[in-house]
Design an enzyme around this catalytic site. Structure first.
Site, short mmCIF file in Angstrom:
data_model
loop_
_atom_site.label_atom_id
_atom_site.label_comp_id
_atom_site.label_asym_id
_atom_site.label_seq_id
_atom_site.Cartn_x
_atom_site.Cartn_y
_atom_site.Cartn_z
N ARG A 45 -3.78 -21.85 -30.63
CA ARG A 45 -3.58 -22.34 -29.26
C ARG A 45 -4.91 -22.87 -28.72
O ARG A 45 -5.92 -22.18 -28.79
CB ARG A 45 -3.10 -21.21 -28.34
N LYS A 61 -8.34 -24.87 -22.17
CA LYS A 61 -9.64 -25.31 -21.64
C LYS A 61 -10.63 -24.15 -21.57
O LYS A 61 -11.81 -24.31 -21.84
CB LYS A 61 -9.46 -25.91 -20.24
N LYS A 69 -4.72 -9.30 -25.77
CA LYS A 69 -6.17 -9.37 -25.52
C LYS A 69 -6.81 -8.17 -26.22
O LYS A 69 -6.45 -7.03 -25.94
CB LYS A 69 -6.46 -9.30 -24.02
N ASP A 119 -5.45 -13.69 -27.88
CA ASP A 119 -6.03 -14.47 -26.80
C ASP A 119 -7.55 -14.54 -26.97
O ASP A 119 -8.15 -13.67 -27.60
CB ASP A 119 -5.73 -13.81 -25.45
C1 FAD Z 1 -0.24 -20.69 -22.55
C2 FAD Z 1 -1.64 -20.51 -22.08
C3 FAD Z 1 -2.42 -19.49 -22.61
C4 FAD Z 1 -3.75 -19.34 -22.20
N1 FAD Z 1 -4.55 -18.44 -22.86
C5 FAD Z 1 -5.87 -18.42 -22.56
C6 FAD Z 1 -6.78 -17.62 -23.33
O1 FAD Z 1 -6.41 -16.93 -24.28
N2 FAD Z 1 -8.10 -17.66 -22.99
C7 FAD Z 1 -8.57 -18.42 -21.96
O2 FAD Z 1 -9.78 -18.44 -21.71
N3 FAD Z 1 -7.73 -19.17 -21.21
C8 FAD Z 1 -6.41 -19.18 -21.49
N4 FAD Z 1 -5.58 -19.97 -20.73
C9 FAD Z 1 -6.05 -20.57 -19.46
C10 FAD Z 1 -6.75 -21.91 -19.68
O3 FAD Z 1 -8.01 -21.69 -20.28
C11 FAD Z 1 -6.96 -22.65 -18.33
O4 FAD Z 1 -7.75 -21.87 -17.48
C12 FAD Z 1 -5.67 -22.98 -17.61
O5 FAD Z 1 -4.66 -23.37 -18.50
C13 FAD Z 1 -5.90 -24.15 -16.63
O6 FAD Z 1 -6.25 -25.30 -17.33
P1 FAD Z 1 -5.26 -26.56 -17.56
O7 FAD Z 1 -5.41 -27.00 -18.97
O8 FAD Z 1 -3.90 -26.21 -17.15
O9 FAD Z 1 -5.88 -27.72 -16.70
P2 FAD Z 1 -6.26 -27.82 -15.18
O10 FAD Z 1 -6.98 -29.12 -15.05
O11 FAD Z 1 -6.95 -26.58 -14.70
O12 FAD Z 1 -4.87 -27.89 -14.45
C14 FAD Z 1 -4.01 -29.02 -14.55
C15 FAD Z 1 -2.96 -28.88 -13.45
O13 FAD Z 1 -2.15 -27.72 -13.71
C16 FAD Z 1 -1.89 -27.01 -12.51
N5 FAD Z 1 -2.54 -25.68 -12.59
C17 FAD Z 1 -3.42 -25.25 -13.50
N6 FAD Z 1 -3.75 -23.96 -13.27
C18 FAD Z 1 -3.07 -23.60 -12.17
C19 FAD Z 1 -2.97 -22.38 -11.43
N7 FAD Z 1 -3.65 -21.28 -11.79
N8 FAD Z 1 -2.17 -22.34 -10.34
C20 FAD Z 1 -1.45 -23.43 -9.96
N9 FAD Z 1 -1.49 -24.62 -10.64
C21 FAD Z 1 -2.29 -24.70 -11.72
C22 FAD Z 1 -2.45 -27.84 -11.41
O14 FAD Z 1 -1.42 -28.72 -10.97
C23 FAD Z 1 -3.55 -28.61 -12.07
O15 FAD Z 1 -3.87 -29.80 -11.41
C24 FAD Z 1 -4.27 -20.16 -21.16
C25 FAD Z 1 -3.47 -21.17 -20.62
C26 FAD Z 1 -2.19 -21.36 -21.07
C27 FAD Z 1 -1.38 -22.48 -20.50
#
Ligand code: FAD
Length: 308
Positions: free
Chosen positions: A184, A187, A98, A134
């Site tokens: 990468r 969301k 970051k 990130d």
């Molecule tokens: C490898 C990686 C790197 C990332 N880097 C960044 C970044 O640089 N900048 C940024 O803004 N965001 C980053 N994120 C976070 C991202 O933006 C989302 O907030 C996060 O991934 C949740 O979204 P989702 O796509 O998993 O979908 P969601 O719809 O939120 O989740 C889908 C399912 O995954 C599970 N899940 C998701 N989150 C959680 C949790 N916290 N605890 C328990 N279960 C959960 C649940 O079962 C949920 O129903 C990153 C995420 C990943 C996976």
């Protein structure tokens, strides 16, 4: 509705002090941030790679206030890369950074962050691996993309993150896909205003699919950062349609979330990278994990009541 409240709390110093000082917090934090030191994390890295998983390592910390802290962040990554050397993991263990932790928000922050991150990118390249920048809140992104472009002149494998919830991202994705970058797609995890970002989940999901199609059809290397089962199947379908082989894209998920799915995708032959965070300044990272799933907050609150 809880998510935005928790995200607002993630920027509060008072809440930071309160949550960080509560002894019962640690076991809940461990689920997402499984260690504070390099010594804690090396066995975890071994265990995950032994299971066929790849890693991207994050030393937690952001919102720093002095140049000395930015240098300490740089040194923490250099120490990690040094310790990874004997494990000989190459690209199986890359770094996520970051830029705020490298000084981006301080006076002269853009230059400072570039100066501090460059040695980390160089050390990673020498160790046969790479770094991904990130994405933080939207006000930091022009600087992040400029630093990414600068680093890619010498280290073309340097990656960056784009966030589907931002309106700007479709244009960023086209530019990055055309230039053959590692990207990468996530969301988005910050509290962003309606002027710059979609607010509804279904709008964010639709944008994610549009952006992912652009990445899959482009020249770069897409990294699908999501735990969402629907988006994962769509990603597999888009990769097939675009004629990409299994080593021409990868999935990424966070340590502590849907661990069975990490193993399932790896067993299917996919590259599956686990974003693994460690360190002492875990507050911001932890609060974003709580905000993503309000059930986590209920679990956290229950453990405080039962043990406190
Ligand atoms: C490898 C990686 C790197 C990332 N880097 C960044 C970044 O640089 N900048 C940024 O803004 N965001 C980053 N994120 C976070 C991202 O933006 C989302 O907030 C996060 O991934 C949740 O979204 P989702 O796509 O998993 O979908 P969601 O719809 O939120 O989740 C889908 C399912 O995954 C599970 N899940 C998701 N989150 C959680 C949790 N916290 N605890 C328990 N279960 C959960 C649940 O079962 C949920 O129903 C990153 C995420 C990943 C996976």
């Amino acid at each position: 509705m809880l998510g935005p409240v928790i995200l607002a709390a993630s920027r509060s110093d008072r809440m930071r002090r309160l949550v960080s000082a509560t002894p019962v917090t640690r076991p809940v934090v461990d689920r997402f941030i499984p260690g504070e030191t390099v010594d804690d994390i090396v066995p975890i890295i071994r265990s995950l790679t032994d299971q066929g998983l790849e890693l991207t390592m994050d030393v937690v910390g952001e919102d720093i206030t002095t140049p000395a802290q930015a240098e300490a962040a740089r040194d923490a990554y250099l120490e990690l890369i040094d310790r990874l050397g004997p494990l000989d993991l190459g690209t199986r263990a890359e770094m996520s950074v970051k830029l705020s932790m490298f000084g981006q928000a301080l006076d002269g922050g853009h230059e400072l962050a570039l100066k501090n991150v460059r040695p980390v990118v160089e050390a990673a390249a020498e160790a046969g691996t790479t770094v991904t920048l990130d994405a933080e809140d939207h006000t930091t992104l022009d600087s992040m993309f400029a630093i990414h472009e600068e680093l890619r002149k010498d280290f073309p494998q340097t990656g960056c993150v784009i966030q589907a919830y931002l309106f700007r991202t479709e244009a960023d994705a086209r530019r990055l896909a055309d230039s053959g970058s590692r990207v990468r797609l996530v969301k988005g995890a910050y509290k962003e205003p309606a002027e710059v970002a979609y607010q509804q989940r279904h709008e964010i999901d639709k944008a994610y699919v549009r952006v992912l199609r652009t990445l899959m059809e482009g020249e770069g290397y897409p990294m699908i950062g999501s735990h969402d089962p629907r988006l994962i199947s769509i990603a597999q379908e888009l990769a097939r349609t675009a004629g990409r082989k299994l080593d021409e894209y990868e999935f990424q998920m966070l340590y502590g979330i849907r661990g069975d799915e990490h193993l399932r995708l790896a067993a299917e032959g996919h590259r599956m990278r686990v974003y693994t965070a460690y360190g002492t300044d875990w507050y911001g990272y932890f609060m974003r994990r709580l905000a993503e799933k309000p059930a986590n907050l209920r679990f956290f609150a229950r453990s405080m009541v039962s043990k406190g």
